[in-house]
Write an enzyme that holds these catalytic residues in place. Structure first.
Site, PDB file in Angstrom:
ATOM      1  N   ASP A  59       0.844  -1.204   0.000  1.00 51.49           N
ATOM      2  CA  ASP A  59       0.000   0.000   0.000  1.00 51.49           C
ATOM      3  C   ASP A  59       0.875   1.247   0.000  1.00 51.49           C
ATOM      4  O   ASP A  59       1.100   1.865   1.036  1.00 51.49           O
ATOM      5  CB  ASP A  59      -0.879  -0.077   1.257  1.00 51.49           C
ATOM      6  CG  ASP A  59      -1.809   1.100   1.425  1.00 51.49           C
ATOM      7  OD1 ASP A  59      -2.078   1.791   0.431  1.00 51.49           O
ATOM      8  OD2 ASP A  59      -2.269   1.327   2.560  1.00 51.49           O
ATOM      9  N   ASP A  64       2.496  10.295  -9.356  1.00 53.01           N
ATOM     10  CA  ASP A  64       3.587  11.092  -9.929  1.00 53.01           C
ATOM     11  C   ASP A  64       3.336  11.181 -11.431  1.00 53.01           C
ATOM     12  O   ASP A  64       2.256  10.776 -11.894  1.00 53.01           O
ATOM     13  CB  ASP A  64       4.943  10.417  -9.611  1.00 53.01           C
ATOM     14  CG  ASP A  64       6.098  11.417  -9.563  1.00 53.01           C
ATOM     15  OD1 ASP A  64       6.133  12.332 -10.413  1.00 53.01           O
ATOM     16  OD2 ASP A  64       6.967  11.283  -8.688  1.00 53.01           O
ATOM     17  N   ARG A 215      -6.050  -2.707  13.822  1.00 52.18           N
ATOM     18  CA  ARG A 215      -6.122  -2.829  15.278  1.00 52.18           C
ATOM     19  C   ARG A 215      -7.139  -3.831  15.817  1.00 52.18           C
ATOM     20  O   ARG A 215      -6.855  -4.443  16.858  1.00 52.18           O
ATOM     21  CB  ARG A 215      -6.310  -1.438  15.890  1.00 52.18           C
ATOM     22  CG  ARG A 215      -5.025  -0.613  15.757  1.00 52.18           C
ATOM     23  CD  ARG A 215      -5.273   0.861  15.847  1.00 52.18           C
ATOM     24  NE  ARG A 215      -5.995   1.353  14.674  1.00 52.18           N
ATOM     25  CZ  ARG A 215      -6.240   2.629  14.442  1.00 52.18           C
ATOM     26  NH1 ARG A 215      -5.842   3.547  15.300  1.00 52.18           N
ATOM     27  NH2 ARG A 215      -6.877   3.010  13.358  1.00 52.18           N
TER      28      ARG A 215
END
Ligand code: C5P
Length: 236
Positions: A59, A64, A215
């Protein structure tokens, strides 16, 4: 690629990451490596986790000029990741170049091409900021759908979005277009910095393809049991 639960490896270094993965003795979960770990440890961390047998979503959210993104993607393809991403706001042309780089790199390495998905609008961007600061004069939902359509037009495999947006994206881009959704929480558990959250079972009902869970698994006393619970609720 099958629907799956992806564990976000948001650890500060290699030692903590590998200590976490060592707890999984019976299976090799699909994992996500983000900027923190990649920039801290370098590409070797990807090779090491890949060698341990895990599928990897890298990830790094590239954005750009098209040729730079293409060359970067070619290098990422050689690492053998299973999924990676760019920002859809880089334009259809940039996304097409990203895909070309990934295809060329995979071909040269004799590997299957990684799935390429795009970030639409980050969940940390509010509609107000998008309109006032980025001067996008549309609703955030219309922007997300348009960016998903651009992603599809560029030939990519899907988008990262919140589970609540996944249904909208599927309606606009078709069932086969992948949705990868973070923001997973159980009712009653703390949401921490997430705002728009969905339980694993609701994400399943919405029809999202991959959930990214940090989490609710990594911060639990028994992460392996937590992972099994999430898998049971999301995959059935
Ligand atoms: O710990 P938690 O389940 O909130 O972790 C979610 C993961 O998904 C984190 O790695 C976070 O950076 C990532 N993510 C997100 N929202 C996005 C894109 C990525 O939460 N829009």
């Amino acid at each position: 690629m099958e629907r799956d639960v992806i564990i976000a490896l948001d650890f500060k270094n290699k030692a903590d990451t590998l200590a976490f993965l060592d707890k999984f003795t019976d299976e090799k979960p699909f994992v996500k490596i983000g900027m923190e770990l990649f920039y801290g440890e370098g590409p070797d961390i990807v090779r090491e986790i890949k060698n341990r047998g895990h599928k990897i979503f890298l990830d790094l959210k590239l954005h750009d000029i098209p040729m730079t993104v293409k060359k970067a993607m070619k290098n990422l393809a050689v690492l053998g990741v299973d999924m990676t991403n760019v920002h859809a706001s880089g334009t259809i042309e940039m996304m097409k170049y990203a895909l070309e780089g990934l295809e060329e790199g995979a071909k040269e390495a004799g590997r299957e091409r990684a799935k390429l998905i795009a970030v639409t609008q980050l969940t940390s961007t509010s509609e107000e900021r998008m309109q006032k600061e980025i001067l996008i004069n549309a609703s955030i939902n219309d922007t997300i759908v348009k960016y998903a359509e651009n992603t599809k037009a560029a030939g990519l495999d899907g988008v990262v979005c919140s589970p609540l947006e996944a249904a909208m994206v599927k309606d606009a881009c078709g069932k086969e277009f992948l949705t990868v959704t973070p923001g997973i929480r159980y009712p009653g558990a703390g949401v921490q910095d997430q705002v728009r959250v969905t339980s694993p079972a609701d994400a399943r009902a919405i029809g999202t393809d991959f959930i990214v869970v940090g989490r609710p698994i990594t911060a639990q006393e028994d992460p392996v049991a937590a992972y099994h619970r999430v898998c049971a609720d999301f995959l059935g």
